[in-house]
Scaffold this motif. Structure first.
Motif, PDB file in Angstrom:
ATOM      1  N   SER A 187       0.835  -1.195   0.000  1.00 47.54           N
ATOM      2  CA  SER A 187       0.000   0.000   0.000  1.00 47.54           C
ATOM      3  C   SER A 187       0.875   1.252   0.000  1.00 47.54           C
ATOM      4  O   SER A 187       1.848   1.332   0.754  1.00 47.54           O
ATOM      5  N   GLY A 188       0.551   2.192  -0.865  1.00 49.51           N
ATOM      6  CA  GLY A 188       1.307   3.439  -0.930  1.00 49.51           C
ATOM      7  C   GLY A 188       2.555   3.360  -1.793  1.00 49.51           C
ATOM      8  O   GLY A 188       3.341   4.308  -1.855  1.00 49.51           O
ATOM      9  N   GLN A 207     -11.040   2.383  -8.813  1.00 53.89           N
ATOM     10  CA  GLN A 207     -11.233   1.507  -7.653  1.00 53.89           C
ATOM     11  C   GLN A 207     -12.619   1.741  -7.041  1.00 53.89           C
ATOM     12  O   GLN A 207     -13.332   0.799  -6.719  1.00 53.89           O
ATOM     13  N   GLU A 237      -7.361  -2.030  -8.908  1.00 55.86           N
ATOM     14  CA  GLU A 237      -7.814  -2.986  -7.893  1.00 55.86           C
ATOM     15  C   GLU A 237      -9.168  -3.609  -8.226  1.00 55.86           C
ATOM     16  O   GLU A 237     -10.104  -3.533  -7.419  1.00 55.86           O
ATOM     17  N   SER A 279     -10.431  -6.112  -5.479  1.00 56.09           N
ATOM     18  CA  SER A 279     -10.481  -5.798  -4.049  1.00 56.09           C
ATOM     19  C   SER A 279     -11.877  -6.096  -3.510  1.00 56.09           C
ATOM     20  O   SER A 279     -12.893  -5.786  -4.132  1.00 56.09           O
ATOM     21  N   HIS A 300      -3.583  -5.995  -5.191  1.00 58.84           N
ATOM     22  CA  HIS A 300      -2.920  -5.909  -3.892  1.00 58.84           C
ATOM     23  C   HIS A 300      -2.188  -7.183  -3.530  1.00 58.84           C
ATOM     24  O   HIS A 300      -0.982  -7.206  -3.405  1.00 58.84           O
TER      25      HIS A 300
END
Ligand SMILES: Nc1ncnc2c1ncn2[C@@H]1O[C@H](COP(=O)(O)OP(=O)(O)OP(=O)(O)O)[C@@H](O)[C@H]1O
Length: 350
Positions: A125-126, A168, A253, A256, A285
């Motif tokens: 993440s990030g 997303q 994503e 997700s 992810h």
């Protein structure tokens, strides 16, 4: 960051001196590999049909309408970098001196995705996946350095029309049914010279091809009103983009919130779309190993820097060649990559 071209084998990496190997820290500096298969000059002259016919038809045969991509796009990005301006927090309210700082979100990212290929961007993440995807879709505000080309051309309004972008957080009207949602999108997005009936027919085709027939008359729903399932909702979002038959499909994503079986089915749909001559790029992810092996290529980011960019099937071979081996065999390559990109290295090496 230099990109190491590995063609046709990774022997060049294996024989590289130990001093060029990455340091074991949170960022594997100088360890980027770009493992593209060799492309003969004749390859560029291959027609889409011949490319597609060389591939497994099992998925595309289920997607007859979506099989055709009329204008295939080869997306290439080289040495891409992007920074944002941050305003220093201490300057707020109490002082009039606002100092500006910059933060590098992407640095030295390269890769290529050709028609028929599915490229996945992995990273913690990030790490910059969404930023990279947004840049590839020509939607990033501010200036990027490096180059992004579409069939060798820079971004333009005609390229924009050939790109489908699935965000997303999709924005769908909760009270419309699946059919109404896609028909509404068809009315807005398809050319004026198509009749109303033809646009509805197009929406119906998308519903069939994306396996939404069972829920075609269910409302989409939202946070406050129950509607279709998460997987069906994602497919509706993808369907909205497919209405215009994009040659390049970018998805942020898409799996997700989905269970592994639904995620696998959705990725199968994306793979089928790629096999229809599209270039498909998705951020993801934590893919399961079954998902991972569906990817043709991966770009792995760590704090905005690539630690690998190339063929998905060659990543373990490459990592082993530079001394990174998982602690046990049959490890999901995606888990291993994410551990590396997150700097969790202690448990991983012999
Ligand atoms: N406009 C912006 N202002 C401030 N920070 C930003 C901006 N754009 C990106 N960032 C920062 O850049 C980094 C990369 O963001 P990005 O959304 O691309 O990451 P990501 O890998 O997609 O993360 P996630 O998997 O959590 O969605 C993050 O730390 C984010 O906070």
């Amino acid at each position: 960051m230099p990109i190491l071209e590995l063609e046709p084998s990774i022997s060049s990496v294996t024989s590289s001196p130990a001093s060029t190997r990455p340091h074991v820290n949170t960022r594997m500096d100088n360890s980027t590999v770009h493992a593209e298969p060799p492309v003969s000059p004749n390859d560029t002259n291959l027609t889409l049909e011949s490319r597609v016919s060389n591939q497994n038809h099992s998925t595309t045969s289920q997607l007859p309408f979506l099989r055709e991509s009329l204008r295939p796009i080869t997306l290439k990005f080289e040495d891409l970098a992007y920074s944002i301006n941050l305003q220093s927090g201490e300057a707020h309210c109490f002082t009039s001196h606002e100092s500006k700082r910059t933060r590098t979100v992407l640095s030295g990212v390269s890769g290529v995705v050709r028609p028929g290929e599915l490229l996945a961007m992995l990273g913690p993440s990030g790490s910059g996946k969404t930023t990279l995807l947004t840049a590839l879709g020509g939607r990033l505000p501010g200036k990027t350095s490096g180059s992004i080309t579409y069939n060798g051309q820079p971004f333009s309004s005609s390229i924009k029309r050939k790109i489908g972008f699935v965000t997303q957080d999709d924005v769908l009207y909760p009270h419309l049914t699946v059919l109404e949602t896609l028909t509404y999108a068809a009315m807005l997005r398809l050319p004026k010279n198509l009749t109303h009936e033809e646009k509805v027919e197009q929406a119906e085709l998308i519903i069939t091809e994306l396996g939404l027939t069972m829920c075609r008359n269910s409302i989409v729903g939202g946070a406050l009103i129950r509607g279709v399932s998460g997987g069906e909702r994602k497919r509706v979002s993808i369907g909205q983009e497919l209405l215009v038959n994009p040659s390049l499909l970018l998805l942020d994503e898409p799996t997700s919130g989905l269970d592994s079986t639904t995620a696998l089915r959705l990725m199968g749909t994306l793979k089928g779309l790629a096999k229809g001559g599209r270039s498909v790029v998705t951020t993801i992810h934590q893919p399961s190993s079954r998902l991972y092996w569906m990817f043709d290529k991966v770009v792995v980011l760590c704090d905005g820097c690539p630690i690998y960019s190339g063929q998905a099937c060659r990543v373990m071979e490459y990592l082993a060649s530079i001394g990174f081996v998982p602690g046990f065999s049959l490890m999901n390559p995606a888990d291993f990559l994410l551990d590396l990109a997150s700097g969790k290295l202690n448990d991983l090496f012999f």
